[in-house]
Design a protein around this motif. Structure first.
Motif, PDB file in Angstrom:
ATOM      1  N   ARG A 168       8.506   6.139   6.847  1.00 11.73           N
ATOM      2  CA  ARG A 168       7.473   5.188   6.427  1.00 11.73           C
ATOM      3  C   ARG A 168       7.043   4.335   7.596  1.00 11.73           C
ATOM      4  NH1 ARG A 168      10.783   0.322   4.789  1.00 11.73           N
ATOM      5  NH2 ARG A 168      12.891   0.905   5.367  1.00 11.73           N
ATOM      6  N   GLU A 190       1.753  -2.260   2.389  1.00  5.89           N
ATOM      7  CA  GLU A 190       1.857  -1.946   0.969  1.00  5.89           C
ATOM      8  C   GLU A 190       0.479  -2.135   0.333  1.00  5.89           C
ATOM      9  OE1 GLU A 190       4.856  -4.632  -0.352  1.00  5.89           O
ATOM     10  OE2 GLU A 190       6.496  -3.552   0.630  1.00  5.89           O
ATOM     11  N   SER A 191      -0.075  -1.055  -0.175  1.00  7.18           N
ATOM     12  CA  SER A 191      -1.411  -1.076  -0.789  1.00  7.18           C
ATOM     13  C   SER A 191      -2.444  -1.699   0.148  1.00  7.18           C
ATOM     14  CB  SER A 191      -1.374  -1.840  -2.123  1.00  7.18           C
ATOM     15  OG  SER A 191      -0.462  -1.245  -3.023  1.00  7.18           O
ATOM     16  N   GLY A 192      -2.345  -1.353   1.428  1.00  8.72           N
ATOM     17  CA  GLY A 192      -3.306  -1.832   2.403  1.00  8.72           C
ATOM     18  C   GLY A 192      -3.068  -3.234   2.908  1.00  8.72           C
ATOM     19  N   TYR A 194      -0.534  -5.853   4.980  1.00  9.69           N
ATOM     20  CA  TYR A 194       0.536  -5.866   5.971  1.00  9.69           C
ATOM     21  C   TYR A 194       1.404  -7.110   5.773  1.00  9.69           C
ATOM     22  CZ  TYR A 194      -2.019  -2.134   8.280  1.00  9.69           C
ATOM     23  OH  TYR A 194      -2.648  -0.949   8.563  1.00  9.69           O
ATOM     24  N   THR A 217       3.721 -13.085   3.930  1.00  7.41           N
ATOM     25  CA  THR A 217       2.707 -12.304   3.235  1.00  7.41           C
ATOM     26  C   THR A 217       1.393 -13.062   3.327  1.00  7.41           C
ATOM     27  OG1 THR A 217       3.115 -13.366   1.092  1.00  7.41           O
ATOM     28  CG2 THR A 217       4.379 -11.372   1.594  1.00  7.41           C
ATOM     29  N   THR A 225      -5.740  -9.453   5.200  1.00  2.00           N
ATOM     30  CA  THR A 225      -4.743  -8.488   4.716  1.00  2.00           C
ATOM     31  C   THR A 225      -3.561  -8.357   5.663  1.00  2.00           C
ATOM     32  OG1 THR A 225      -5.887  -6.669   5.838  1.00  2.00           O
ATOM     33  CG2 THR A 225      -6.501  -7.119   3.540  1.00  2.00           C
TER      34      THR A 225
END
Length: 276
Positions: A168, A190-192, A194, A217, A225
């Motif tokens: 990954r 994760e889902s675009g 970072y 996050t 993102t």
């Protein structure tokens, strides 16, 4: 430890940074993505943003810094994105005069590509560990991965441990040692989006336990993102952070600005909190 992010951008269009306490000043070392400054390593005051010193980066980028005694060491990667590239090292005692860069490590396989680096000292084993980001699709690994090197003198380096994240995307490592553990901050997507996570191990030769908590996050509008490339320094029982935020694409407006965050407490307490 809860981090408090600042709303303001510390430095626009800045690449991976290092936060160090050197010569009685908390500094941020970074390289700008502004073309006229892209070959300049800049040292700015962490609190005011004032540029304290600037010097040639010697074509090193994606770098990291470590203060040992009264000397500041800096590592950076040459020919980023090229197969068979290498990590180089230089040092200074005053941010004015720097050593001639020397090659610390060359890709172990001529197909390997090296990106970000991070170095810490392990006083219990009297050794330095370098985490470095690689691309090794010829092994069937997903891009990107993390490997380690070990040194006792910051001159000779040797491989240690196994690849982290072969299946990954894991990137942008920050390595630390505290109370018998190695702690590694690293980037996941994760889902675009970072995000920065944390893992720990008894050593690069051992298994890594990944925390279920995130260190960073995206929560602010200008982070878009991405919250990546974390770095930090403990000073006076407080923690001072920098990180990159924005968009991973270099051509996008507001891409990869440098931001700050703060936390109350020690580095040891901060690192252990991910596994309490």
């Amino acid at each position: 430890m809860m981090l408090t992010k600042t709303a303001a951008i510390f430095k626009p269009f800045a690449v991976e940074s290092s936060v160090v306490f050197f010569n009685n000043r908390l500094l941020v070392l970074y390289i700008s993505r502004v073309p006229r400054l892209s070959s300049t390593l800049i040292a700015a005051d962490y609190f005011t943003g004032e540029i304290f010193a600037s010097m040639s980066s010697n074509d090193l980028t994606l770098g990291c810094a470590l203060v040992v005694g009264t000397r500041l060491h800096y590592w950076g990667t040459k020919n980023v994105g090229a197969a068979g590239n290498s990590v180089w090292h230089m040092y200074t005692d005053d941010l004015v005069t720097w050593s001639t860069p020397d090659q610390a490590w060359c890709a172990g396989d001529p197909r390997q590509k090296i990106f970000n680096t991070s170095v810490c000292f392990d006083p219990d084993n009297n050794r330095y560990i370098m985490a470095y980001e690689t691309s090794e699709p010829y092994y069937g690994y997903a891009d990107f991965n993390i490997r380690w090197l070990v040194s006792t003198d910051l001159v000779e380096w040797a491989p240690i441990g196994n690849v982290f994240g072969a299946d990954r995307y894991v990137a942008c490592p920050r390595i630390d040692y505290s109370n018998g553990y190695y702690y590694m901050h690293y980037l996941v997507v994760e889902s675009g989006v970072y995000k920065t996570r944390v893992a720990r191990s008894n050593g690069p030769n051992g298994a890594w336990t990944e925390s279920t908590q995130y260190a960073l996050t995206p929560t602010l509008p200008d982070e878009m993102t991405n919250t990546s490339d974390i770095d930090f320094c403990e000073l006076g029982d407080n923690m001072y952070f920098t990180y990159s935020a924005g968009d991973q694409g270099m051509g996008v407006a507001n891409a990869m600005d440098l931001k700050q965050a703060f936390g109350y407490g020690t580095k040891a307490g901060y690192l252990a909190s991910f596994f309490s």
